[in-house]
Design a protein around this motif. Structure first.
Motif, PDB file in Angstrom:
ATOM      1  N   LEU A 145      57.316  37.374  83.941  1.00  0.00           N
ATOM      2  CA  LEU A 145      55.941  36.881  83.918  1.00  0.00           C
ATOM      3  C   LEU A 145      55.927  35.355  83.942  1.00  0.00           C
ATOM      4  CD1 LEU A 145      54.430  39.279  81.205  1.00  0.00           C
ATOM      5  CD2 LEU A 145      54.247  39.475  83.687  1.00  0.00           C
ATOM      6  N   LEU A 146      56.877  34.778  83.231  1.00  0.00           N
ATOM      7  CA  LEU A 146      56.945  33.310  83.199  1.00  0.00           C
ATOM      8  C   LEU A 146      57.343  32.746  84.558  1.00  0.00           C
ATOM      9  CD1 LEU A 146      58.791  32.729  79.805  1.00  0.00           C
ATOM     10  CD2 LEU A 146      56.344  32.643  80.291  1.00  0.00           C
ATOM     11  N   LEU A 147      58.324  33.383  85.165  1.00  0.00           N
ATOM     12  CA  LEU A 147      58.776  32.893  86.475  1.00  0.00           C
ATOM     13  C   LEU A 147      57.645  32.984  87.490  1.00  0.00           C
ATOM     14  CD1 LEU A 147      62.338  34.456  86.644  1.00  0.00           C
ATOM     15  CD2 LEU A 147      61.713  32.126  86.096  1.00  0.00           C
ATOM     16  N   ASP A 148      56.912  34.073  87.417  1.00  0.00           N
ATOM     17  CA  ASP A 148      55.791  34.245  88.334  1.00  0.00           C
ATOM     18  C   ASP A 148      54.737  33.161  88.100  1.00  0.00           C
ATOM     19  OD1 ASP A 148      53.977  35.889  90.146  1.00  0.00           O
ATOM     20  OD2 ASP A 148      52.824  35.813  88.302  1.00  0.00           O
ATOM     21  N   ALA A 149      54.434  32.899  86.832  1.00  0.00           N
ATOM     22  CA  ALA A 149      53.423  31.886  86.523  1.00  0.00           C
ATOM     23  C   ALA A 149      53.893  30.510  86.987  1.00  0.00           C
ATOM     24  CB  ALA A 149      53.138  31.873  85.021  1.00  0.00           C
ATOM     25  N   GLU A 150      55.164  30.231  86.775  1.00  0.00           N
ATOM     26  CA  GLU A 150      55.693  28.913  87.160  1.00  0.00           C
ATOM     27  C   GLU A 150      55.706  28.757  88.675  1.00  0.00           C
ATOM     28  OE1 GLU A 150      56.630  25.222  86.054  1.00  0.00           O
ATOM     29  OE2 GLU A 150      56.355  26.830  84.611  1.00  0.00           O
ATOM     30  N   ILE A 199      53.493  35.399  72.205  1.00  0.00           N
ATOM     31  CA  ILE A 199      53.311  35.087  73.622  1.00  0.00           C
ATOM     32  C   ILE A 199      54.539  34.330  74.146  1.00  0.00           C
ATOM     33  CG2 ILE A 199      51.975  33.618  75.216  1.00  0.00           C
ATOM     34  CD1 ILE A 199      49.476  34.387  73.561  1.00  0.00           C
ATOM     35  N   GLY A 200      55.134  33.554  73.262  1.00  0.00           N
ATOM     36  CA  GLY A 200      56.319  32.789  73.662  1.00  0.00           C
ATOM     37  C   GLY A 200      57.499  33.647  74.063  1.00  0.00           C
ATOM     38  N   GLU A 201      57.477  34.908  73.666  1.00  0.00           N
ATOM     39  CA  GLU A 201      58.624  35.787  73.953  1.00  0.00           C
ATOM     40  C   GLU A 201      58.299  36.818  75.029  1.00  0.00           C
ATOM     41  OE1 GLU A 201      61.412  34.885  72.460  1.00  0.00           O
ATOM     42  OE2 GLU A 201      60.197  33.348  71.461  1.00  0.00           O
ATOM     43  N   VAL A 202      57.245  36.592  75.792  1.00  0.00           N
ATOM     44  CA  VAL A 202      56.907  37.576  76.829  1.00  0.00           C
ATOM     45  C   VAL A 202      58.005  37.643  77.879  1.00  0.00           C
ATOM     46  CG1 VAL A 202      54.408  37.379  76.540  1.00  0.00           C
ATOM     47  CG2 VAL A 202      55.587  35.914  78.198  1.00  0.00           C
ATOM     48  N   ASP A 203      57.909  38.641  78.680  1.00  0.00           N
ATOM     49  CA  ASP A 203      58.924  38.934  79.676  1.00  0.00           C
ATOM     50  C   ASP A 203      59.202  37.727  80.588  1.00  0.00           C
ATOM     51  OD1 ASP A 203      60.418  41.202  81.054  1.00  0.00           O
ATOM     52  OD2 ASP A 203      59.299  40.310  82.704  1.00  0.00           O
ATOM     53  N   ASP A 204      60.490  37.488  80.861  1.00  0.00           N
ATOM     54  CA  ASP A 204      60.876  36.344  81.703  1.00  0.00           C
ATOM     55  C   ASP A 204      60.187  36.377  83.061  1.00  0.00           C
ATOM     56  OD1 ASP A 204      62.548  35.668  79.687  1.00  0.00           O
ATOM     57  OD2 ASP A 204      64.420  35.995  80.794  1.00  0.00           O
ATOM     58  N   GLY A 227      57.547  40.711  91.017  1.00  0.00           N
ATOM     59  CA  GLY A 227      56.182  40.644  90.509  1.00  0.00           C
ATOM     60  C   GLY A 227      55.938  41.668  89.421  1.00  0.00           C
ATOM     61  N   PRO A 245      64.116  30.398  89.547  1.00  0.00           N
ATOM     62  CA  PRO A 245      64.203  29.410  88.482  1.00  0.00           C
ATOM     63  C   PRO A 245      64.563  28.036  89.026  1.00  0.00           C
ATOM     64  CG  PRO A 245      66.083  30.902  88.412  1.00  0.00           C
ATOM     65  CD  PRO A 245      65.114  31.457  89.406  1.00  0.00           C
ATOM     66  N   ALA A 277      53.659  30.182  90.707  1.00  0.00           N
ATOM     67  CA  ALA A 277      52.267  29.983  91.130  1.00  0.00           C
ATOM     68  C   ALA A 277      51.847  28.547  90.871  1.00  0.00           C
ATOM     69  CB  ALA A 277      51.342  30.942  90.376  1.00  0.00           C
TER      70      ALA A 277
END
Lengths: 187, 356
Positions: free
Chosen positions: B18-23, B11-16, B290, B110, B25
């Motif tokens: 997705l992380l940016l979107d979560a952050e 999970i730590g290596e999921v697509d960037d 997105g 970012p 939000a």
């Protein structure tokens, strides 16, 4: 200083790169490490490792998104440190709880030896997450990427803790089904 | 435990993205309810609305119902309810609002990621939060159909060392069915951070709409689901305002803005600001929509730290390289910044370097 300028400093092998990175992303990386490791002292050591890893990996890498790059380095380093210390097995930290919860995602016939190489598994998880509604995906990532407590996630997004817990449980089961259906393991 | 740890690591290596979107939000502090949930709420609310109207409408005929500017029923003397619109009592709708296309997609930046320490969080009541921004949200006048959503959480992050370092607060209003909503996000901190509309494929084509004496840039963010979604940003009273309307007609959205914006009476002279060049970017262009990352053509701009505080991005196609970090400059422009802190080429009078 903009990310692009910071990356350029790394490529120029300027030590200012590390100082600029610390100034901009120190608290961010520290927060990630602290949530995973629990201990502030360990987290600070971990973050120092992150700066070294960034220095050693840029170049050859030229991250398009420096925050995600550093965040992943911080998480990776913290998880590695957690594993070495055995803290996850002793329990107590948010990451340890997260890991325990994720046991629901492990397909029945799975084994570590037979598991996919990490990159393919990550891609599979990314694919699964992309197919989720925004809310579920974000809550999942805040719990299992950032290791944020359920209480904090619920408060931040205006949900009850029960609702977040249920949402996470359904997502975990969904991920397990996805991994099983896609046959993404060598059982 | 080992198997689940493998998943935790993966999970730590999921697509960037997705992380940016979560952050992003997380920063916004609110997640949209899923369409599935909304549908059921909408259905239930419709039943309740019909039932309530059947029971109570005869008792409330003395209350003037809202007047719809869309249906031109002023002659009805307010006898007929107009449940389909957010109708104002007496606010004039500006003529011909122009909604610009946001072709670059929403930008989850970012630059918006930073540590928020839980121990620094200072909770506030809604009234205290509004006082913090010196803001009023007279939504009942502009859109009586919309009600403040309950359960909102308000507060700022403040520490002795950093002062008030993060104060984004969202004020959300929605109709009973949930089909229409207005979200007003306010912030005074980190306005230099990239805004959602920073990336556009062609900023030269933006057209302003005049509302209460302001030249605002309005955006149409409607997706393919047929639900209109409009968006704008502006500075007012020292705060950055981000306003999103969903399910409202264009006129309804403009009326809400008319209520939120204080009337401007100053003459239309060009504005002049001075500042120091903080960054020059002549090739910037990746964003996440997105779903995936996109790489756009070059966007030339300089970013300024203004002497008066805050920041300003000035679009300078083909000319950004004339400037260097640290240059002192004076910028002249007409209208309002196109979005929060952005001067687009069409409104730029000129940029003069000190000493030139």
């Amino acid at each position: 200083m903009e990310d692009r300028e910071i990356v350029a400093l790394y490529w120029d092998r300027s030590e200012a790169a590390v100082a600029e990175t610390q100034a901009r992303y120190g608290p961010y990386c520290l927060a990630i490490a602290r949530r995973i490791l629990g201990s502030g002292e360990d987290a600070e050591e971990c973050v120092n490792d992150v700066w070294l890893a960034a220095w050693n990996s840029i170049p050859p890498h030229r991250p398009a998104c420096l925050s995600a790059y550093l965040g992943k380095l911080a998480r990776r380093t913290a998880v590695s440190r957690l594993e070495r210390s055995g803290a996850a097995k002793r329990g107590g930290g948010e990451a340890a709880l997260s890991i325990e919860e994720l046991s629901e995602c492990v397909p029945g016939r799975w084994s570590v030896e037979g598991a996919l190489e990490g990159q393919r598994l990550s891609e599979a998880i990314s694919d699964y997450l992309r197919g989720l509604p925004d809310v579920k995906r974000r809550v999942f990532l805040h719990r299992y990427w950032y290791a944020r407590p359920v209480r904090e996630i619920a408060a931040r997004f205006g949900f009850s803790e029960t609702k977040v817990a249920n949402m996470l449980s359904r997502t975990r089961k969904g991920l397990r089904r996805y991994l099983e259906q896609e046959d993404l393991y060598h059982g | 435990m080992d198997d689940s740890k493998t998943i935790f690591q993966a999970i730590g290596e999921v697509d960037d993205g997705l992380l940016l979107d979560a952050e992003a939000a997380w920063e916004r502090g609110a997640l949209r309810r899923s369409a599935h949930w909304l549908r059921w709420v909408a259905v239930a609310a419709c039943f309740l609305l019909v039932a309530a109207a059947a029971v109570y409408w005869p008792l409330n005929r003395e209350v003037p119902p809202p007047v719809s500017a869309d249906t031109s029923t002023a002659d009805d003397g307010g006898e007929q309810p107009d449940s389909g619109t957010c109708a104002p009592a007496d606010l004039p709708a500006p003529v011909d609002p122009v909604f610009n296309e946001l072709t670059g997609g929403l930008y989850t930046a970012p630059g918006g990621i930073y540590a928020l320490l839980a121990e620094d969080y200072v909770p506030m009541t809604r009234a205290e939060a509004l006082d913090h921004f010196g803001a009023k949200l007279p939504m009942e006048e502009a859109a009586p159909e919309l009600r403040q959503e309950s359960g909102g959480e308000y507060g700022v992050y403040r520490s002795g060392e950093r002062g008030c370092y993060y104060d984004v607060n969202c004020f959300r209003f929605s109709s009973e069915t949930g089909e229409k909503s207005i979200t007003v996000s306010l912030r005074t901190t980190l306005i230099m951070a990239p805004s959602p509309s920073e990336v556009r494929s062609n900023p030269e084509t933006l057209e302003p709409t005049r509302i209460n004496g302001w030249d605002l840039i309005l955006f149409d963010l409607s997706g393919g689901n047929g639900v209109p979604r409009y968006y704008t940003e502006f500075f007012q009273g020292g705060a950055a305002w981000y306003v999103t309307g969903q399910g409202l007609t264009a006129d309804e959205f403009v009326r809400v803005l008319s209520a939120l914006l204080e009337e401007k009476t100053a003459a239309d002279g060009p504005a002049t600001v001075t500042g120091t060049v903080a960054a020059v970017d002549s090739r910037y262009g990746d964003y996440f929509d997105g779903q995936e990352h996109h790489y756009t053509e070059s966007h030339d701009y300089i970013k300024l730290e203004l002497d008066q505080g805050g920041g300003l991005t000035v679009w300078l196609p083909g000319e950004a390289d004339r400037y260097a970090k640290g240059d002192r400059v004076t910028v002249t422009y007409t209208g309002e910044p196109a979005t929060v802190g952005h001067i687009w080429p069409g409104q730029l009078g000129g940029v003069a370097k000190a000493g030139e």
